[in-house]
Design a protein around this motif. Structure first.
Motif, PDB file in Angstrom:
ATOM      1  N   GLY A  16       0.920  -0.797  -0.187  1.00  0.00           N
ATOM      2  CA  GLY A  16      -0.184  -0.310   0.073  1.00  0.00           C
ATOM      3  C   GLY A  16       0.657   1.301  -0.079  1.00  0.00           C
ATOM      4  N   ASP A  17       1.764   1.817   0.833  1.00  0.00           N
ATOM      5  CA  ASP A  17       2.923   2.092   1.008  1.00  0.00           C
ATOM      6  C   ASP A  17       3.923   2.032   0.710  1.00  0.00           C
ATOM      7  N   PRO A  18       5.195   2.329  -0.595  1.00  0.00           N
ATOM      8  CA  PRO A  18       6.080   1.817  -0.266  1.00  0.00           C
ATOM      9  C   PRO A  18       7.147   1.613   0.474  1.00  0.00           C
ATOM     10  N   LEU A  19       7.600   0.127   0.212  1.00  0.00           N
ATOM     11  CA  LEU A  19       8.751   0.184   1.137  1.00  0.00           C
ATOM     12  C   LEU A  19      10.083   0.700   0.744  1.00  0.00           C
ATOM     13  N   VAL A  20      10.476   0.745  -0.181  1.00  0.00           N
ATOM     14  CA  VAL A  20      11.875   0.918  -0.840  1.00  0.00           C
ATOM     15  C   VAL A  20      11.827   2.292  -1.689  1.00  0.00           C
ATOM     16  N   ALA A  21      12.431   3.573  -1.362  1.00  0.00           N
ATOM     17  CA  ALA A  21      12.449   4.543  -2.099  1.00  0.00           C
ATOM     18  C   ALA A  21      13.547   5.433  -2.906  1.00  0.00           C
ATOM     19  N   ARG A  22      13.372   5.326  -4.567  1.00  0.00           N
ATOM     20  CA  ARG A  22      14.695   5.814  -4.573  1.00  0.00           C
ATOM     21  C   ARG A  22      14.688   6.806  -4.887  1.00  0.00           C
ATOM     22  N   SER A  23      15.646   8.012  -4.614  1.00  0.00           N
ATOM     23  CA  SER A  23      15.843   9.463  -5.298  1.00  0.00           C
ATOM     24  C   SER A  23      16.951  10.020  -6.554  1.00  0.00           C
ATOM     25  N   ALA A  24      15.971  10.353  -7.725  1.00  0.00           N
ATOM     26  CA  ALA A  24      17.941  11.339  -8.315  1.00  0.00           C
ATOM     27  C   ALA A  24      19.227  11.262  -7.182  1.00  0.00           C
ATOM     28  N   GLY A  25      19.885  10.963  -8.410  1.00  0.00           N
ATOM     29  CA  GLY A  25      20.621  11.683  -8.179  1.00  0.00           C
ATOM     30  C   GLY A  25      21.253  12.719  -8.377  1.00  0.00           C
ATOM     31  N   GLY A  26      22.401  13.597  -7.933  1.00  0.00           N
ATOM     32  CA  GLY A  26      23.101  15.028  -8.647  1.00  0.00           C
ATOM     33  C   GLY A  26      24.401  14.113  -8.854  1.00  0.00           C
ATOM     34  N   ARG A  27      24.978  15.256  -8.105  1.00  0.00           N
ATOM     35  CA  ARG A  27      26.815  14.978  -8.549  1.00  0.00           C
ATOM     36  C   ARG A  27      27.299  13.097  -7.487  1.00  0.00           C
ATOM     37  N   GLU A  54      12.344  -4.549  11.045  1.00  0.00           N
ATOM     38  CA  GLU A  54      12.723  -4.181  12.217  1.00  0.00           C
ATOM     39  C   GLU A  54      11.243  -5.319  12.841  1.00  0.00           C
ATOM     40  N   ARG A  55      10.131  -5.217  12.461  1.00  0.00           N
ATOM     41  CA  ARG A  55       9.192  -5.710  13.305  1.00  0.00           C
ATOM     42  C   ARG A  55       9.080  -7.648  12.561  1.00  0.00           C
ATOM     43  N   THR A  57      11.972   3.481   2.950  1.00  0.00           N
ATOM     44  CA  THR A  57      10.977   4.005   3.725  1.00  0.00           C
ATOM     45  C   THR A  57      10.728   3.918   4.863  1.00  0.00           C
ATOM     46  N   PRO A  58      10.675   4.466   5.340  1.00  0.00           N
ATOM     47  CA  PRO A  58      10.451   4.537   7.320  1.00  0.00           C
ATOM     48  C   PRO A  58       8.884   3.298   8.008  1.00  0.00           C
ATOM     49  N   ARG A  59       8.582   2.935   6.522  1.00  0.00           N
ATOM     50  CA  ARG A  59       7.152   2.042   6.641  1.00  0.00           C
ATOM     51  C   ARG A  59       8.343   0.846   6.132  1.00  0.00           C
TER      52      ARG A  59
END
Length: 274
Positions: A71-82, A98-99, A90-92
Motif C-alpha cells: 500500500g505504502d512504498p517500502l523502498v524509495a529511490r532518489s534521483a542523483g546529483g553529483r 524490524e518487526r 522508507t520509515p514503513r
C-alpha cells in the motif's frame, strides 16, 4: 542377508517458516526481508541484489511487488546529483524489517520449544508444557469447545478432549465473553486434585457430579494422611486425585484397578492462550 544397507532412521524434527501476507498474497518472508536489509545497507538495488546473490531484475521485481502489496512504498529511490542516485528503505520499510526480526525470533523460540517438548510421538502432547504455563491445579487438559449452553447467570461449556472424553464446566456469562469462548475454540481446563472424587464401582448409581472420567489406576503414591491416585484415562492422558489413606485402602486402589474420577462442573477452571 540383503546387500542393501538399511538407512539409519533419523529422529523427527520440526520445521517452520514465517511470512507477512496481504490477503492471499505473500508480502515478505525471510528471503525478501534479507533483500530489503541488503538494499538498506548497500544504498542501491544493484549492490543489494549482488550482496543477496540474485539478479537485479529478480530484486527489482520483488521490491516492486512488495511496494504494490504494502500500500505504502517500502523502498524509495532518489534521483542523483553529483554523487548519483540512492535507494533507501522508507520509515514503513524499516519498521517492517524490524518487526519481522522480532516476530521471527519469537517464532524460532516457539519452534524450538515445540521441537523439544512435543515431537516425541511416544509422549502425550501438552500445550501447557509447551507454553511453560505453571498453575497450582494438578490436572490440566487441552480440549475443544463442542457445545455452549446459556443460562440465566451462568453458562455451561462442554469440552471434548483429544481422546474423545468430555468435560463440562459451568462459568459465568461474563467469563464466556471475556475468554471469547465459542465452538471449536481451543481451551485449557484446570481441575485441582482435591476436587476429584474416586469411585471403583458405581454400579449404575446416579451421582450429582457432572464429569465422570473412567480409566485404570496407574499409580498410588502414599502419604502420611492422604494418597495421590493417578488414573490413566481410557481415551488417553491421566487425572490425579487426592484421597485419604483410609479411602485408598477401603476402595482397594492399586495399579490395574478400574476407577472413575468424578468432579463437579463448577470445579473446572477454564483458560485460553492470549
Amino acid at each position: 542377508m540383503t546387500a542393501r544397507r538399511r538407512k539409519a532412521v533419523e529422529p523427527l524434527a520440526l520445521r517452520g517458516s514465517l511470512w507477512f501476507a496481504v490477503g492471499s498474497d505473500s508480502l515478505a518472508g525471510s528471503e525478501r526481508i534479507e533483500l530489503l536489509r541488503a538494499v538498506a545497507e548497500q544504498g542501491s538495488i544493484t549492490r543489494g541484489a549482488k550482496a543477496h546473490g540474485i539478479s537485479y531484475k529478480a530484486a527489482w521485481d520483488a521490491i516492486d511487488a512488495m511496494n504494490t502489496l504494502a500500500g505504502d512504498p517500502l523502498v524509495a529511490r532518489s534521483a542523483g546529483g553529483r554523487g548519483g542516485g540512492s535507494t533507501r528503505l522508507t520509515p514503513r520499510g524499516q519498521r517492517l524489517v524490524e518487526r519481522f526480526e522480532q516476530i521471527d525470533a519469537a517464532h524460532r523460540r516457539f519452534l524450538k520449544l515445540l521441537d523439544e517438548q512435543a515431537i516425541d510421538l511416544d509422549q502425550p502432547f501438552s500445550l501447557l508444557k509447551v507454553l511453560n504455563m505453571k498453575t497450582s491445579a494438578r490436572n490440566q487438559f487441552v480440549g475443544t469447545v463442542t457445545a455452549l449452553r446459556a443460562g440465566a447467570v451462568n453458562d455451561e461449556v462442554e469440552l471434548t478432549l483429544p481422546g474423545g472424553q468430555r468435560i463440562v464446566a459451568v462459568v459465568t456469562q461474563q467469563s464466556v465473553q471475556s475468554l471469547g469462548l465459542r465452538t471449536k475454540t481451543t481451551v485449557i481446563a484446570l481441575v485441582k486434585s482435591s476436587s476429584i472424587v474416586v469411585a471403583t464401582d458405581l454400579g449404575g448409581a446416579k451421582v450429582s457430579a457432572r464429569n465422570q472420567l473412567a480409566g485404570t489406576v496407574g499409580a498410588v503414591v502414599p502419604g502420611a494422611v492422604n494418597a495421590e491416585v493417578v488414573i490413566d484415562l481410557d481415551g488417553g492422558g491421566s487425572i490425579a486425585a487426592i484421597v485419604t489413606e483410609g479411602s485408598a485402602r477401603s476402595l482397594g486402589l492399586k495399579p490395574g484397578v478400574r476407577a472413575t474420577a468424578l468432579f463437579k462442573a463448577t470445579s473446572v477452571i477454564l483458560a485460553v492462550t492470549a
